[in-house]
Scaffold this motif. Structure first.
Motif, PDB file in Angstrom:
ATOM      1  N   GLU A 246       0.958  -1.241  -0.155  1.00  0.00           N
ATOM      2  CA  GLU A 246      -0.138   0.159  -0.048  1.00  0.00           C
ATOM      3  C   GLU A 246       0.840   1.510   0.048  1.00  0.00           C
ATOM      4  O   GLU A 246       0.527   2.268  -0.694  1.00  0.00           O
ATOM      5  CB  GLU A 246      -1.086   0.081   1.135  1.00  0.00           C
ATOM      6  CG  GLU A 246      -2.147  -1.081   1.143  1.00  0.00           C
ATOM      7  CD  GLU A 246      -2.732  -1.244   2.456  1.00  0.00           C
ATOM      8  OE1 GLU A 246      -4.086  -1.386   2.278  1.00  0.00           O
ATOM      9  OE2 GLU A 246      -2.242  -1.262   3.560  1.00  0.00           O
ATOM     10  N   GLU A 446      -4.558  -8.346  -1.870  1.00  0.00           N
ATOM     11  CA  GLU A 446      -5.602  -7.634  -1.212  1.00  0.00           C
ATOM     12  C   GLU A 446      -5.926  -6.186  -1.789  1.00  0.00           C
ATOM     13  O   GLU A 446      -7.212  -5.821  -2.115  1.00  0.00           O
ATOM     14  CB  GLU A 446      -5.142  -7.664   0.193  1.00  0.00           C
ATOM     15  CG  GLU A 446      -6.323  -7.325   1.185  1.00  0.00           C
ATOM     16  CD  GLU A 446      -5.692  -7.279   2.603  1.00  0.00           C
ATOM     17  OE1 GLU A 446      -6.301  -7.319   3.552  1.00  0.00           O
ATOM     18  OE2 GLU A 446      -4.404  -7.022   2.655  1.00  0.00           O
ATOM     19  N   TRP A 450      -9.549  -4.733  -3.460  1.00  0.00           N
ATOM     20  CA  TRP A 450      -9.962  -3.650  -3.101  1.00  0.00           C
ATOM     21  C   TRP A 450     -10.330  -2.514  -4.111  1.00  0.00           C
ATOM     22  O   TRP A 450     -11.139  -1.728  -3.879  1.00  0.00           O
ATOM     23  CB  TRP A 450      -9.372  -3.141  -1.869  1.00  0.00           C
ATOM     24  CG  TRP A 450      -9.629  -4.049  -0.657  1.00  0.00           C
ATOM     25  CD1 TRP A 450     -10.578  -5.006  -0.584  1.00  0.00           C
ATOM     26  CD2 TRP A 450      -9.177  -4.114   0.654  1.00  0.00           C
ATOM     27  NE1 TRP A 450     -10.666  -5.758   0.679  1.00  0.00           N
ATOM     28  CE2 TRP A 450      -9.451  -4.864   1.568  1.00  0.00           C
ATOM     29  CE3 TRP A 450      -7.978  -3.200   1.224  1.00  0.00           C
ATOM     30  CZ2 TRP A 450      -9.130  -5.230   2.994  1.00  0.00           C
ATOM     31  CZ3 TRP A 450      -7.605  -3.407   2.506  1.00  0.00           C
ATOM     32  CH2 TRP A 450      -8.117  -4.417   3.244  1.00  0.00           C
ATOM     33  N   HIS A 451      -9.255  -2.298  -4.669  1.00  0.00           N
ATOM     34  CA  HIS A 451      -8.878  -0.995  -5.495  1.00  0.00           C
ATOM     35  C   HIS A 451      -9.197  -1.202  -6.999  1.00  0.00           C
ATOM     36  O   HIS A 451      -8.562  -0.336  -7.915  1.00  0.00           O
ATOM     37  CB  HIS A 451      -7.975  -0.383  -5.051  1.00  0.00           C
ATOM     38  CG  HIS A 451      -7.386   0.263  -3.656  1.00  0.00           C
ATOM     39  ND1 HIS A 451      -8.134   1.546  -3.233  1.00  0.00           N
ATOM     40  CD2 HIS A 451      -7.209  -0.294  -2.533  1.00  0.00           C
ATOM     41  CE1 HIS A 451      -8.191   1.536  -1.847  1.00  0.00           C
ATOM     42  NE2 HIS A 451      -7.489   0.437  -1.547  1.00  0.00           N
ATOM     43  N   VAL A 452      -9.755  -2.406  -7.408  1.00  0.00           N
ATOM     44  CA  VAL A 452      -9.670  -2.567  -8.936  1.00  0.00           C
ATOM     45  C   VAL A 452     -10.480  -1.423  -9.538  1.00  0.00           C
ATOM     46  O   VAL A 452      -9.880  -1.210 -10.596  1.00  0.00           O
ATOM     47  CB  VAL A 452     -10.225  -3.952  -9.139  1.00  0.00           C
ATOM     48  CG1 VAL A 452     -11.746  -3.946  -8.803  1.00  0.00           C
ATOM     49  CG2 VAL A 452      -9.921  -4.354 -10.441  1.00  0.00           C
ATOM     50  N   TYR A 453     -11.606  -1.029  -8.992  1.00  0.00           N
ATOM     51  CA  TYR A 453     -12.347  -0.040  -9.491  1.00  0.00           C
ATOM     52  C   TYR A 453     -11.362   1.315  -9.421  1.00  0.00           C
ATOM     53  O   TYR A 453     -11.293   1.868 -10.578  1.00  0.00           O
ATOM     54  CB  TYR A 453     -13.542   0.028  -8.887  1.00  0.00           C
ATOM     55  CG  TYR A 453     -14.593   1.173  -9.429  1.00  0.00           C
ATOM     56  CD1 TYR A 453     -15.466   0.863 -10.371  1.00  0.00           C
ATOM     57  CD2 TYR A 453     -14.661   2.507  -9.029  1.00  0.00           C
ATOM     58  CE1 TYR A 453     -16.278   1.716 -11.030  1.00  0.00           C
ATOM     59  CE2 TYR A 453     -15.526   3.427  -9.494  1.00  0.00           C
ATOM     60  CZ  TYR A 453     -16.464   2.906 -10.418  1.00  0.00           C
ATOM     61  OH  TYR A 453     -17.536   3.926 -11.011  1.00  0.00           O
ATOM     62  N   ASP A 454     -10.882   1.637  -8.476  1.00  0.00           N
ATOM     63  CA  ASP A 454     -10.014   3.090  -8.543  1.00  0.00           C
ATOM     64  C   ASP A 454      -8.943   2.818  -9.574  1.00  0.00           C
ATOM     65  O   ASP A 454      -8.520   3.711 -10.252  1.00  0.00           O
ATOM     66  CB  ASP A 454      -9.462   3.062  -7.256  1.00  0.00           C
ATOM     67  CG  ASP A 454     -10.451   3.095  -6.035  1.00  0.00           C
ATOM     68  OD1 ASP A 454     -10.913   4.415  -5.915  1.00  0.00           O
ATOM     69  OD2 ASP A 454     -10.949   2.120  -5.746  1.00  0.00           O
TER      70      ASP A 454
END
Lengths: 518, 264
Positions: A246, A446, A450-454
């Protein structure tokens, strides 16, 4: 809704508020520009009326950004103007030298006062164990940028490279020109004043080319940079709560954010100037395509790089110290030393001054030392690299190696931002611990989950920008091709761009630009 | 391009910009419909020029007694499973609450649904799903920031807030109100009216340092925001729980669930 509050609301919107500077991507600027444009269009052929109108608008723009400090800008212009005229009047070389020194000292003193007064007070306080309170100093927005312009003007007049501005109004127009006023590109009088004197008019293609650049700039800044910033700000603000992967995404995200933020601002500035019929030089040229840090700095914030090259690097090269080194090396028949040592000294001066410009802060100092050291080392080791490259197998000259060099440079630049972005060294150290000590594999999966759309939202516009920039790099002007489309299609694209910005950005309030603080 | 336009190159550009400006301004008077689950943001121009009469209150003038129950409750010292749900504001609040949870022996699950609203949560019944899945004994909610501009908000949102409260049922909860960056059209008042006594922390009127988007508090400010909620709880919450001061500024929740705009 309370319609009786309109006068109060307008008064609030149109007066200076430190927390809400006027920036190009804000709704208020759009409203003001729509009012500005028809008057400018009417006056553009009448030079003096146009000058007065644009100066008034620029000073109001600066007042909205920095309050009453716009008077400081006016004072700088008065001093520079009189000194430049005096330089023309005085024939003696010594007198001219004193005058140029006086102007530079005044400009740098004002800049230095705002940037470093508290730093010196704190240190003085510590040395004498006193109990001074720091001054309540607000750095006027963009003071560095117009100070650089002022110095370049005075030095160029001194060198007789340019004739001084014909009138004070002409000079104030140059210094306060609102598209480039608060965050560059740093405009040089040598390029700008002749355009003002020609009184040329923007043609149809330039006007819409300007709009194209503004839209691209707003999308870069308000849509991409502000969107990525939401994540990066959190990671850099509390790194303990984030994993290694991250944190890595935060660092890479910031690398993209600052490029989109700063180059977006530059695009808007260049676009606005183009609509008004003025051509400003480009400030970014695909910096992340660079294969070395030296090349990166030739492509990043180009106007600043050129300024330091012209007003620091070359003058240092011409100093007695560098001359003596060259002579000594010539005697020893050391060609390497003859070229490289003076260059290294000049680069040291440049990077020290860039460090001082960023401000007295350990993070900025480390950032500038890091960049400076790599660039100076590269210069010192150049003969070794050249030798290695000549004797290396052919694979080292392949496209794959170029890609690896580009990736290496990108990672180096991202790493350097670990010093530039955080507010304190403590955060830098924590981020480094995250990057080098925490596990990656599980967190990577992970994070992507979680952030595939972003990631998708960020990747698509970046890809489009990359393709457009890449085509430009290959000599294909996307705008020029776009301009050949039927008018209906073009206007639909413009309207679509404006709507895209507003449905994703929305609120009239808008964050400042990263380089406002300098 | 006709010759006439070439002679007046600015005219068309001005018309284009002015028409777009008028359209964006006019649209800001109305609520925009949701498109595939994404609600376009309002330009806020109408609100900037014609604000509603209710003005934000300065932080130090908020009569906190009027928000929570006036008597001090003894904090519940048990370890809890905490569920924290809400919109993107959780990005800042959740790491700080996780630090409190770690220091106090609680387990925190965070559910961040970006760009979500009371309507989206109320319609989806996702809160019930998470209650069934995680069996929380305490719930924190932070919602309302995406509904500051909604017109006729009482008619449009009250059923969804009531639905959420019904889904929570008897589990103790704290609803953290939105950190207003502009005067709202009534979301704060409506949440306060529909939540139980001592369950609503009104953030409107607090002073925040904002991120570059002008809306979200910076991480530092979000930490102070969460600290304010924790300080408020012993005196005003209807069910205060143990919240020891953490050594670390932030921590990671036991698990974070993310939902994107447009998910049902």
């Amino acid at each position: 809704m309370d319609f009786t509050s309109l006068p109060d609301s307008l008064g609030h919107l149109l007066t200076y508020h430190r927390e809400a500077p006027l920036i190009f991507s804000s709704g208020l600027f759009w409203v003001l520009f729509v009012c500005f444009m028809p008057v400018y269009a009417l006056l553009r052929r009448r030079k003096w009326q146009m000058l007065v109108f644009v100066i008034a608008f620029s000073l109001y723009f600066y007042y909205k950004c920095s309050g009453w400090f716009f008077l400081l800008l006016v004072s700088t212009s008065v001093i520079d103007w009189f000194i430049s005229r005096a330089m023309v009047e005085i024939g003696s070389s010594a007198g001219r030298k004193w005058l140029v020194a006086l102007s530079v000292v005044i400009s740098l003193s004002v800049l230095g006062f705002f940037k470093y007064a508290n730093f010196f007070l704190w240190n003085w306080n510590a040395m004498v164990e006193g109990n001074f309170q720091p001054l309540t100093l607000i750095l006027p927005v963009g003071i560095s940028f117009y100070t650089f312009q002022s110095i370049s003007y005075i030095v160029d007049v001194y060198r007789r490279k340019i004739a001084p501005a014909e009138t004070w109004g002409e000079y104030l127009f140059f210094l306060s020109f609102f598209p480039a006023l608060v965050a560059g590109p740093i405009v040089r009088a040598e390029n700008f004043l002749p355009q003002l004197r020609e009184n040329r008019r923007a043609n149809h293609q330039e006007i819409y080319g300007g709009l194209w650049l503004i839209l691209a700039g707003v999308i870069k800044k308000a849509v991409i940079a502000d969107y990525i910033a939401q994540y990066n700000d959190l990671v850099f603000a509390s790194p303990t709560g984030y994993s290694g992967f991250e944190s890595l995404m935060g660092v890479i995200g910031y690398t993209m954010q600052i490029y989109c933020d700063f180059s977006g601002y530059s695009d808007m500035a260049i676009g606005l100037a183009l609509i008004m019929g003025f051509r400003l030089d480009i400030n970014f040229n695909l910096p992340y395509k660079s294969q070395s840090l030296t090349e990166f700095w030739r492509r990043w914030h180009i106007s600043l790089g050129l300024w330091f090259k012209n007003y620091v690097f070359y003058p240092v090269q011409r100093t007695k110290l560098c001359d003596n080194i060259r002579k000594a090396m010539k005697k020893k028949k050391n060609r390497y030393g003859m070229n490289v040592f003076p260059t290294a000294i000049s680069l040291t001066a440049v990077w020290t001054l860039i460090g001082l410009w960023h401000g007295f802060d350990w993070n900025y100092l480390c950032y500038d030392w890091f960049c400076g050291l790599i660039i100076i080392s590269a210069e010192l080791l150049k003969p070794v690299y050249d030798k290695v490259n000549r004797s290396a197998p052919k694979i080292f000259a392949s496209g794959w190696m170029d890609m690896l060099r580009t990736l290496r440079t990108f990672l180096l630049v991202s790493f350097s931002f670990l010093f530039f972005r955080p507010d304190t060294m403590e955060v830098t150290i924590r981020m480094m611990r995250n990057l080098f000590a925490k596990p990656y594999v599980y967190q990577a999966a992970e994070f992507i989950y979680w952030h595939v759309y972003d990631l998708f939202l960020i990747a698509v516009p970046l890809l489009i920008l990359g393709v457009v920039d890449g085509m430009k790099y290959k000599g294909i002007d996307v705008y020029e091709r776009f301009h050949r489309f039927p008018a209906v299609v073009r206007y639909a694209v413009y309207v679509g761009g404006i709507l895209l910005i507003y449905i994703t950005k929305g609120d009239m309030s808008s964050g400042g630009f990263a380089y406002y603080v300098f | 391009m006709p010759e006439k336009n070439k002679k007046r190159p600015y005219t068309l550009l001005w018309i284009l910009l002015a028409v777009a400006l008028v359209a964006v301004f006019a649209v800001s008077f109305f609520d925009l419909p949701s498109i595939f689950g994404y609600t376009p943001k309002s330009s806020g121009m109408a609100q900037a020029l014609f604000p509603t009469k209710e003005q934000p209150v300065a932080a130090d003038t908020i009569p906190l007694d009027s928000i929570g129950v006036p008597t001090r409750m003894e904090p519940d010292t048990a370890s809890h499973t905490i569920l924290f749900i809400g919109d993107s504001m959780l990005d800042g609040l959740s790491p700080r609450l996780a630090a409190y949870a770690d220091a106090s022996g609680h387990k925190l699950y965070s559910v961040v649904w970006y760009s979500s609203s009371t309507e989206i949560w109320g319609k989806s019944h996702r809160l019930t799903d998470y209650i069934k899945k995680l069996s929380p004994s305490y719930i924190f909610i932070c919602l309302g920031a995406n509904e500051l501009y909604v017109k006729d908000i009482e008619d449009k949102r009250t059923p969804f807030i009531r639905e959420m409260i019904a889904e929570i049922d008897t589990i103790p909860y704290v609803w953290i109100g939105p950190p207003n960056w502009t005067t709202d059209t009534g979301i704060n008042k409506m949440i306060a009216e529909n939540t139980a006594d001592g369950c609503y922390f009104k953030s409107d009127g607090m002073t925040f340092e904002r991120r570059s988007d002008g809306a979200h508090p910076t991480a530092k400010s979000a930490i102070e925001w969460m600290d304010s909620v924790v300080r408020w709880m012993p005196e005003h919450s209807s069910h205060p729980i143990r919240m020891n001061m953490p050594e670390n500024t932030t921590a990671r929740p036991a698990q974070i669930f993310i939902h994107q705009p447009g998910e049902n």
